[in-house]
Design an enzyme around this catalytic site. Structure first.
Site, mmCIF file in Angstrom:
data_model
loop_
_atom_site.group_PDB
_atom_site.id
_atom_site.type_symbol
_atom_site.label_atom_id
_atom_site.label_comp_id
_atom_site.label_asym_id
_atom_site.label_seq_id
_atom_site.Cartn_x
_atom_site.Cartn_y
_atom_site.Cartn_z
ATOM 1 N N HIS A 17 0.842 -1.206 0.000
ATOM 2 C CA HIS A 17 0.000 0.000 0.000
ATOM 3 C C HIS A 17 0.877 1.256 0.000
ATOM 4 O O HIS A 17 0.606 2.222 -0.714
ATOM 5 C CB HIS A 17 -0.878 0.061 1.258
ATOM 6 C CG HIS A 17 -1.877 -1.037 1.388
ATOM 7 N ND1 HIS A 17 -1.994 -1.807 2.524
ATOM 8 C CD2 HIS A 17 -2.824 -1.500 0.540
ATOM 9 C CE1 HIS A 17 -2.969 -2.695 2.370
ATOM 10 N NE2 HIS A 17 -3.486 -2.536 1.178
ATOM 11 N N LYS A 41 -17.452 -6.647 6.491
ATOM 12 C CA LYS A 41 -16.206 -7.349 6.828
ATOM 13 C C LYS A 41 -15.952 -7.215 8.321
ATOM 14 O O LYS A 41 -16.379 -6.250 8.944
ATOM 15 C CB LYS A 41 -15.027 -6.726 6.080
ATOM 16 C CG LYS A 41 -14.961 -7.103 4.602
ATOM 17 C CD LYS A 41 -13.617 -6.662 4.027
ATOM 18 C CE LYS A 41 -13.504 -6.939 2.539
ATOM 19 N NZ LYS A 41 -12.280 -6.360 1.969
ATOM 20 N N ARG A 90 -2.012 -6.185 -8.367
ATOM 21 C CA ARG A 90 -0.901 -7.106 -8.116
ATOM 22 C C ARG A 90 -0.818 -8.184 -9.189
ATOM 23 O O ARG A 90 0.230 -8.509 -9.675
ATOM 24 C CB ARG A 90 -1.069 -7.807 -6.758
ATOM 25 C CG ARG A 90 -0.650 -6.975 -5.610
ATOM 26 C CD ARG A 90 -1.238 -7.491 -4.341
ATOM 27 N NE ARG A 90 -2.675 -7.334 -4.344
ATOM 28 C CZ ARG A 90 -3.447 -7.473 -3.298
ATOM 29 N NH1 ARG A 90 -2.939 -7.830 -2.157
ATOM 30 N NH2 ARG A 90 -4.743 -7.286 -3.383
ATOM 31 N N SER A 129 -2.669 -7.729 2.985
ATOM 32 C CA SER A 129 -2.922 -7.587 4.424
ATOM 33 C C SER A 129 -3.256 -8.952 5.029
ATOM 34 O O SER A 129 -2.847 -9.252 6.151
ATOM 35 C CB SER A 129 -4.075 -6.615 4.673
ATOM 36 O OG SER A 129 -3.752 -5.334 4.201
HETATM 37 P P1 ADP Z 1 -9.532 -3.925 -0.401
HETATM 38 O O1 ADP Z 1 -9.739 -2.463 -0.497
HETATM 39 O O2 ADP Z 1 -9.774 -4.630 -1.716
HETATM 40 O O3 ADP Z 1 -10.172 -4.569 0.780
HETATM 41 P P2 ADP Z 1 -6.818 -3.492 0.506
HETATM 42 O O4 ADP Z 1 -7.176 -2.487 1.493
HETATM 43 O O5 ADP Z 1 -5.923 -4.596 1.009
HETATM 44 O O6 ADP Z 1 -7.978 -4.217 -0.215
HETATM 45 O O7 ADP Z 1 -6.084 -2.801 -0.729
HETATM 46 C C1 ADP Z 1 -6.452 -1.559 -1.240
HETATM 47 C C2 ADP Z 1 -5.856 -1.415 -2.622
HETATM 48 O O8 ADP Z 1 -4.447 -1.619 -2.577
HETATM 49 C C3 ADP Z 1 -6.371 -2.411 -3.656
HETATM 50 O O9 ADP Z 1 -6.455 -1.738 -4.893
HETATM 51 C C4 ADP Z 1 -5.306 -3.464 -3.702
HETATM 52 O O10 ADP Z 1 -5.280 -4.136 -4.957
HETATM 53 C C5 ADP Z 1 -4.068 -2.615 -3.510
HETATM 54 N N1 ADP Z 1 -2.949 -3.384 -2.958
HETATM 55 C C6 ADP Z 1 -2.933 -4.147 -1.853
HETATM 56 N N2 ADP Z 1 -1.722 -4.741 -1.673
HETATM 57 C C7 ADP Z 1 -0.953 -4.328 -2.724
HETATM 58 C C8 ADP Z 1 0.390 -4.597 -3.150
HETATM 59 N N3 ADP Z 1 1.166 -5.436 -2.474
HETATM 60 N N4 ADP Z 1 0.832 -4.002 -4.277
HETATM 61 C C9 ADP Z 1 0.017 -3.167 -4.987
HETATM 62 N N5 ADP Z 1 -1.257 -2.889 -4.654
HETATM 63 C C10 ADP Z 1 -1.745 -3.454 -3.543
#
Ligand code: ADP
Length: 167
Positions: A17, A41, A90, A129
């Site tokens: 992130h 969630k 990703r 995460s």
């Molecule tokens: P969500 O909002 O889908 O519950 P997250 O909070 O984990 O998921 O992720 C928010 C955003 O960050 C999403 O667009 C996710 O694809 C992106 N993201 C999460 N981990 C990574 C990573 N390692 N590299 C690039 N983008 C990421």
């Protein structure tokens, strides 16, 4: 002035992130990273805890603001008068899901909210995460996944809730 929102669960924020946040903050004049309060969630960290972690982790980025929201992203973005959402990609599996959300947001905002995708830096392609939570719940080494202070909060959380109880 070009502004964007980076919405997500950030439960907790990872180096993946933070890489997207830093890169988006270099492209846009103002970036609002916003924690989604998703009632469907069951997060490990409360919205307030996630906001605090993001604030701490982005201290050095002056054009980044941390916020939270509930409800539809298109409504939140309209209230803030922001027309670009940032999402990270990703793998191809992210793409299918993200494409559908991006198109839905564009359609239901009458074209007012578009999505800009940043592809992951390869060293973070494996990182999510959920993986970090799973490793931390078994007391594994997460030093390459999250900042140290986030790691400490994760271990503390699992001490409270019982290690190995990954949800
Ligand atoms: P969500 O909002 O889908 O519950 P997250 O909070 O984990 O998921 O992720 C928010 C955003 O960050 C999403 O667009 C996710 O694809 C992106 N993201 C999460 N981990 C990574 C990573 N390692 N590299 C690039 N983008 C990421």
């Amino acid at each position: 002035m070009k502004a964007a929102i980076y919405p997500g669960s950030f439960d907790p924020v990872t180096y993946g992130h933070l890489d997207i946040i830093r890169r988006a903050s270099e492209i846009f004049d103002e970036l609002t990273v916003s924690v989604l309060n998703n009632k469907t969630k069951t997060p490990l960290f409360s919205v307030e805890e996630r906001v605090k972690m993001l604030e701490e982790a982005t201290r050095d980025l002056p054009n980044v603001t941390i916020d939270s929201f509930s409800g539809l992203l298109i409504d939140y973005a309209a209230r803030k008068d922001i027309h670009v959402a940032i999402r990270g990609l990703r793998a191809i599996t992210d793409f299918e899901y993200e494409l559908q959300i991006a198109q839905t947001n564009r359609k239901f905002s009458d074209g007012k909210l578009d999505t800009v995708f940043l592809t992951t830096s390869l060293e973070y392609a494996y990182l999510s995460s959920s993986t970090v939570k799973e490793i931390a719940s078994f007391n594994g080494d997460i030093s390459e996944c999250v900042p140290d202070f986030v790691g400490r909060l994760l271990y503390e959380k699992y001490k409270e809730t019982g290690a190995g109880n990954e949800q």
